[in-house]
Design a protein around this motif. Structure first.
Motif, PDB file in Angstrom:
ATOM      1  N   SER A   1       0.846  -1.194   0.000  1.00  0.00           N
ATOM      2  CA  SER A   1       0.000   0.000   0.000  1.00  0.00           C
ATOM      3  C   SER A   1       0.882   1.245   0.000  1.00  0.00           C
ATOM      4  O   SER A   1       1.778   1.369   0.840  1.00  0.00           O
ATOM      5  CB  SER A   1      -0.903   0.020   1.225  1.00  0.00           C
ATOM      6  OG  SER A   1      -1.605   1.242   1.226  1.00  0.00           O
ATOM      7  N   PRO A   2       0.611   2.187  -0.910  1.00  0.00           N
ATOM      8  CA  PRO A   2       1.414   3.416  -0.920  1.00  0.00           C
ATOM      9  C   PRO A   2       1.128   4.318   0.281  1.00  0.00           C
ATOM     10  O   PRO A   2       1.842   5.271   0.518  1.00  0.00           O
ATOM     11  CB  PRO A   2       0.997   4.095  -2.224  1.00  0.00           C
ATOM     12  CG  PRO A   2      -0.358   3.575  -2.519  1.00  0.00           C
ATOM     13  CD  PRO A   2      -0.418   2.187  -1.960  1.00  0.00           C
ATOM     14  N   VAL A   3       0.074   3.959   1.058  1.00  0.00           N
ATOM     15  CA  VAL A   3      -0.289   4.776   2.224  1.00  0.00           C
ATOM     16  C   VAL A   3       0.821   4.705   3.269  1.00  0.00           C
ATOM     17  O   VAL A   3       1.246   5.717   3.823  1.00  0.00           O
ATOM     18  CB  VAL A   3      -1.624   4.277   2.822  1.00  0.00           C
ATOM     19  CG1 VAL A   3      -1.958   5.010   4.107  1.00  0.00           C
ATOM     20  CG2 VAL A   3      -2.746   4.414   1.807  1.00  0.00           C
ATOM     21  N   ASP A   4       1.307   3.489   3.547  1.00  0.00           N
ATOM     22  CA  ASP A   4       2.325   3.330   4.595  1.00  0.00           C
ATOM     23  C   ASP A   4       3.355   2.257   4.240  1.00  0.00           C
ATOM     24  O   ASP A   4       4.129   1.834   5.095  1.00  0.00           O
ATOM     25  CB  ASP A   4       1.644   2.965   5.919  1.00  0.00           C
ATOM     26  CG  ASP A   4       0.748   1.739   5.738  1.00  0.00           C
ATOM     27  OD1 ASP A   4       0.784   1.112   4.651  1.00  0.00           O
ATOM     28  OD2 ASP A   4       0.008   1.394   6.677  1.00  0.00           O
ATOM     29  N   LEU A   5       3.332   1.822   3.001  1.00  0.00           N
ATOM     30  CA  LEU A   5       4.252   0.795   2.473  1.00  0.00           C
ATOM     31  C   LEU A   5       4.075  -0.565   3.151  1.00  0.00           C
ATOM     32  O   LEU A   5       4.968  -1.412   3.104  1.00  0.00           O
ATOM     33  CB  LEU A   5       5.715   1.250   2.556  1.00  0.00           C
ATOM     34  CG  LEU A   5       6.030   2.597   1.892  1.00  0.00           C
ATOM     35  CD1 LEU A   5       7.536   2.859   1.858  1.00  0.00           C
ATOM     36  CD2 LEU A   5       5.486   2.661   0.479  1.00  0.00           C
TER      37      LEU A   5
ATOM     38  N   ASP B   1      -5.080   0.206  -2.211  1.00  0.00           N
ATOM     39  CA  ASP B   1      -4.162  -0.435  -3.164  1.00  0.00           C
ATOM     40  C   ASP B   1      -3.454   0.599  -4.047  1.00  0.00           C
ATOM     41  O   ASP B   1      -2.313   0.396  -4.448  1.00  0.00           O
ATOM     42  CB  ASP B   1      -4.973  -1.410  -4.044  1.00  0.00           C
ATOM     43  CG  ASP B   1      -4.109  -2.494  -4.674  1.00  0.00           C
ATOM     44  OD1 ASP B   1      -2.957  -2.674  -4.220  1.00  0.00           O
ATOM     45  OD2 ASP B   1      -4.578  -3.164  -5.609  1.00  0.00           O
ATOM     46  N   THR B   2      -4.147   1.711  -4.366  1.00  0.00           N
ATOM     47  CA  THR B   2      -3.568   2.679  -5.317  1.00  0.00           C
ATOM     48  C   THR B   2      -3.195   4.016  -4.693  1.00  0.00           C
ATOM     49  O   THR B   2      -2.454   4.783  -5.307  1.00  0.00           O
ATOM     50  CB  THR B   2      -4.564   3.011  -6.454  1.00  0.00           C
ATOM     51  OG1 THR B   2      -5.681   3.704  -5.888  1.00  0.00           O
ATOM     52  CG2 THR B   2      -5.049   1.783  -7.178  1.00  0.00           C
ATOM     53  N   GLY B   3      -3.758   4.338  -3.521  1.00  0.00           N
ATOM     54  CA  GLY B   3      -3.498   5.652  -2.914  1.00  0.00           C
ATOM     55  C   GLY B   3      -4.427   6.733  -3.415  1.00  0.00           C
ATOM     56  O   GLY B   3      -4.300   7.898  -3.020  1.00  0.00           O
ATOM     57  N   GLN B   4      -5.370   6.405  -4.273  1.00  0.00           N
ATOM     58  CA  GLN B   4      -6.311   7.413  -4.780  1.00  0.00           C
ATOM     59  C   GLN B   4      -7.284   7.822  -3.670  1.00  0.00           C
ATOM     60  O   GLN B   4      -7.717   6.985  -2.876  1.00  0.00           O
ATOM     61  CB  GLN B   4      -7.115   6.857  -5.960  1.00  0.00           C
ATOM     62  CG  GLN B   4      -6.286   6.547  -7.178  1.00  0.00           C
ATOM     63  CD  GLN B   4      -5.875   7.798  -7.949  1.00  0.00           C
ATOM     64  OE1 GLN B   4      -6.278   8.910  -7.623  1.00  0.00           O
ATOM     65  NE2 GLN B   4      -5.052   7.609  -8.960  1.00  0.00           N
ATOM     66  N   ALA B   5      -7.637   9.100  -3.654  1.00  0.00           N
ATOM     67  CA  ALA B   5      -8.496   9.620  -2.590  1.00  0.00           C
ATOM     68  C   ALA B   5      -9.937   9.117  -2.721  1.00  0.00           C
ATOM     69  O   ALA B   5     -10.476   9.029  -3.828  1.00  0.00           O
ATOM     70  CB  ALA B   5      -8.480  11.145  -2.622  1.00  0.00           C
TER      71      ALA B   5
ATOM     72  N   PRO C   1      -1.336   9.358  -1.570  1.00  0.00           N
ATOM     73  CA  PRO C   1       0.022   8.955  -1.945  1.00  0.00           C
ATOM     74  C   PRO C   1       0.075   8.443  -3.383  1.00  0.00           C
ATOM     75  O   PRO C   1      -0.896   7.859  -3.866  1.00  0.00           O
ATOM     76  CB  PRO C   1       0.314   7.822  -0.960  1.00  0.00           C
ATOM     77  CG  PRO C   1      -1.024   7.296  -0.576  1.00  0.00           C
ATOM     78  CD  PRO C   1      -1.973   8.441  -0.616  1.00  0.00           C
ATOM     79  N   LEU C   2       1.208   8.641  -4.043  1.00  0.00           N
ATOM     80  CA  LEU C   2       1.393   8.086  -5.389  1.00  0.00           C
ATOM     81  C   LEU C   2       1.478   6.568  -5.285  1.00  0.00           C
ATOM     82  O   LEU C   2       1.798   6.028  -4.230  1.00  0.00           O
ATOM     83  CB  LEU C   2       2.667   8.657  -6.019  1.00  0.00           C
ATOM     84  CG  LEU C   2       2.684  10.174  -6.224  1.00  0.00           C
ATOM     85  CD1 LEU C   2       4.034  10.624  -6.771  1.00  0.00           C
ATOM     86  CD2 LEU C   2       1.558  10.618  -7.153  1.00  0.00           C
ATOM     87  N   ILE C   3       1.246   5.907  -6.392  1.00  0.00           N
ATOM     88  CA  ILE C   3       1.028   4.458  -6.389  1.00  0.00           C
ATOM     89  C   ILE C   3       2.117   3.627  -5.707  1.00  0.00           C
ATOM     90  O   ILE C   3       1.823   2.650  -5.041  1.00  0.00           O
ATOM     91  CB  ILE C   3       0.823   3.968  -7.858  1.00  0.00           C
ATOM     92  CG1 ILE C   3       0.588   2.446  -7.928  1.00  0.00           C
ATOM     93  CG2 ILE C   3       2.042   4.292  -8.726  1.00  0.00           C
ATOM     94  CD1 ILE C   3      -0.778   2.035  -7.586  1.00  0.00           C
ATOM     95  N   HIS C   4       3.391   4.010  -5.849  1.00  0.00           N
ATOM     96  CA  HIS C   4       4.462   3.099  -5.458  1.00  0.00           C
ATOM     97  C   HIS C   4       5.746   3.908  -5.268  1.00  0.00           C
ATOM     98  O   HIS C   4       5.926   4.923  -5.964  1.00  0.00           O
ATOM     99  CB  HIS C   4       4.642   2.075  -6.604  1.00  0.00           C
ATOM    100  CG  HIS C   4       5.496   0.905  -6.277  1.00  0.00           C
ATOM    101  ND1 HIS C   4       6.864   0.924  -6.443  1.00  0.00           N
ATOM    102  CD2 HIS C   4       5.195  -0.325  -5.815  1.00  0.00           C
ATOM    103  CE1 HIS C   4       7.362  -0.252  -6.098  1.00  0.00           C
ATOM    104  NE2 HIS C   4       6.373  -1.033  -5.703  1.00  0.00           N
ATOM    105  N   PRO C   5       6.640   3.471  -4.381  1.00  0.00           N
ATOM    106  CA  PRO C   5       7.893   4.220  -4.188  1.00  0.00           C
ATOM    107  C   PRO C   5       8.671   4.438  -5.492  1.00  0.00           C
ATOM    108  O   PRO C   5       9.276   5.486  -5.687  1.00  0.00           O
ATOM    109  CB  PRO C   5       8.687   3.337  -3.221  1.00  0.00           C
ATOM    110  CG  PRO C   5       7.655   2.547  -2.495  1.00  0.00           C
ATOM    111  CD  PRO C   5       6.516   2.348  -3.445  1.00  0.00           C
TER     112      PRO C   5
END
Ligand code: NAD
Length: 503
Positions: free
Chosen positions: A44-48, A109-113, A341-345
């Motif tokens: 999850s891009p929210v908190d990895l 899963d994607t970080g979309q609001a 958050p953006l999708i991925h580091p």
């Protein structure tokens, strides 16, 4: 308890259910691990944090899924359109019934609001309804007559097809491809993006629980270079509907060449929003900021280049910077959040690298330009000013909440800059001069243009791009043209004279 805490609790329970036993492949009505037993983590891009272990499909899994789609094709393609319609409407209803679960899963899963994703399921269901309604007459063609012949043209589903989707708004985007394919009578093997596999699993489960026969829709998770590649090369797959990056599109075209694959590509964009000094500036600023800062800017039709007439450039960029500064960046499940958050580091790293590039190229960072917080993939809504159209920040698809502003003198310069990119997906034009709007839209190189408006999608209209932004159109009958073959049968109307040879 705050709404955010309440939402996080709900999300935890949805994610527990979704990740139980891992995110498996779905072949011929069964959830199955990869043939090799391999898995990968979806983060999850929210908190990895790791959301789930995902089956890492490869050649063998694709081959099994294609075999299932091939076996299901005769039954599904011969199911009367009216019957297919009924099933697909039930799928739409089942999607609506699980709208919250889909939205929360997509956010994590994607970080979309959530403020945008809450509509993802509704729009997915609308796609199913719209294309379902066309299923009963999808085969229809025309009759043309000559004095001797009667020609009847009709359409038939092309066969099992592959659908390959990206990680931005994955649920909505996959329904956009899968719904018309199923309505046409095709069977499908879906390869979702490796960064956001969770809602594809929900879709196939929902569809089968609503009555979609086994094997009609199959899902194989995995990476592009193995699962994706095999799908594009498989001789029993008759067409590939692909949404993703332009360079992946060209790889897929090469991979599909040996089997003469029909392809439909929805690719990248670097879409201009062009504001003339006679425009309604309030509305133009609202639309431009909405189109770049909603959906994290991870949107193919985002207005990522802001071309503004010199006389109003200072005012417009100042107002855009103010909006960018006010936007809430935060947890996707917070109802106030606009940018999550953006999708991925990996993707975050790419977006951050353009902040550095902007400085190197001599542009000014008028808003944002920084990472937000320590954890998760959060970046600030950003505006670059003082840019030139030949800079990387004006040419490359950054795919984040990042806008590049450039001033122009007159119509000719605006048009030249708007067209001077490899892409041609969308363009947004702001002027109150009707003749200018006509001249500009006649000459802009884009598949879709909106005058004095943000992007408003109407399903019967064609969606797609020119140049490196794509091949083919979605929506209306265009989708059916892609998933179906047009055939002509000619009957004699009279006993006509046939040429006699050798007599
Ligand atoms: P991507 O091209 O990296 O990946 C898309 C999909 O292709 C993934 O499922 C991936 O696994 C698969 N893939 C990668 N290599 C492959 C190969 N060699 N063979 C077969 N499959 C392969 O794109 P992404 O980063 O996931 O998505 C972002 C891109 O999608 C952006 O460029 C964006 O503009 C574009 N996009 C376009 C539209 C549109 O309508 N034009 C809509 C949404 C997104």
């Amino acid at each position: 308890m705050s709404i955010l805490e309440e939402n996080m609790n709900k999300a935890r329970s949805y994610m527990r259910a979704a990740s139980e036993g891992g995110v498996l492949n779905h072949i011929n009505g069964e959830s199955v691990p990869a043939a090799s037993g391999a898995t990968f983590d979806t983060v999850s891009p929210v908190d990895l944090s790791v959301l789930a272990k995902v089956a890492k499909g490869g050649v063998e899994d694709i081959d099994r899924a294609v075999a299932a789609a091939k076996a299901a094709f005769p039954g599904w393609s011969k199911t009367p359109g009216a019957e297919r319609r009924k099933i697909l409407i039930k799928v739409a209803e089942a999607i609506e019934a699980r709208a919250e679960e889909i939205a929360f899963t997509e956010c994590m899963d994607t970080g979309q609001a959530l403020r945008f994703m809450s509509k993802a399921a509704i729009r997915g269901a609308a796609n199913f309804r719209y294309f379902a309604d066309q299923a009963p007459h999808a085969e229809d063609g025309q009759v043309t007559r000559t004095p001797t012949q009667m020609n009847t043209t009709s359409k038939r589903p092309i066969g099992p097809v592959g659908v390959i989707t990206p990680w931005n708004t994955p649920f909505m985007l996959s329904t956009w491809k899968i719904a018309p394919a199923l309505a046409s009578g095709c069977t499908v093997v879906h390869k979702p993006a490796e960064f956001s596999p969770m809602t594809a699993k929900l879709l196939v489960e929902i569809a089968e629980s609503a009555g979609l026969p086994k094997g009609v829709l199959n899902v194989v998770n995995g990476f592009g270079e193995d699962a994706g590649k095999r799908l594009t090369e498989h001789p029993d797959i008759k067409a590939i509907a692909f949404v993703g990056e332009s360079r992946t599109g060209s790889m897929i075209m090469a991979q599909g060449a040996a089997t003469l694959k029909r392809v439909h590509f929805e690719l990248g964009g670097k879409n201009p929003v062009i504001i003339f000094d006679d425009a309604d500036i309030d509305r133009a600023v609202d639309a431009a900021t909405f189109m770049i800062y909603s959906l994290n800017g991870e949107r193919c039709t985002s207005s990522s280049r802001l071309l503004v007439q010199e006389s109003i450039y200072e005012e417009v960029t100042k107002r855009v910077a103010e909006v960018a500064g006010r936007i809430k960046v935060g947890h996707p499940l917070d109802p106030e959040t606009v940018v999550g958050p953006l999708i991925h580091p990996e993707h975050e790293k790419k977006v951050l690298s353009y902040f550095e590039k902007a400085r190197e190229e001599g542009a000014t960072i008028a808003a944002g330009g920084t990472k937000v917080g320590e954890d998760g993939c959060y970046v600030a809504p950003t505006l670059f000013t003082g840019a030139r159209n030949d800079m990387a920040i004006a040419q490359d698809e950054i795919f984040g909440p990042v806008l590049t502003a450039i001033p122009f003198k007159d119509e000719d310069e605006a048009l030249a800059m708007a067209n001077d990119v490899q892409y041609g997906l969308a363009a947004y034009l702001w002027t109150n001069d009707l003749n200018r709007a006509m001249r500009m839209t006649d000459n802009l190189e884009a598949g879709m243009m909106w005058v004095n408006s943000e992007n408003i999608r109407h399903l019967p209209t064609p969606f797609g791009g020119v140049k490196s932004s794509g091949i083919g159109r979605d929506g209306g009958d265009w989708s059916f043209d892609f998933y179906m073959e047009t055939v002509n049968v000619s009957f004699p109307r009279a006993t006509h004279k046939i040429p006699k040879l050798g007599g």
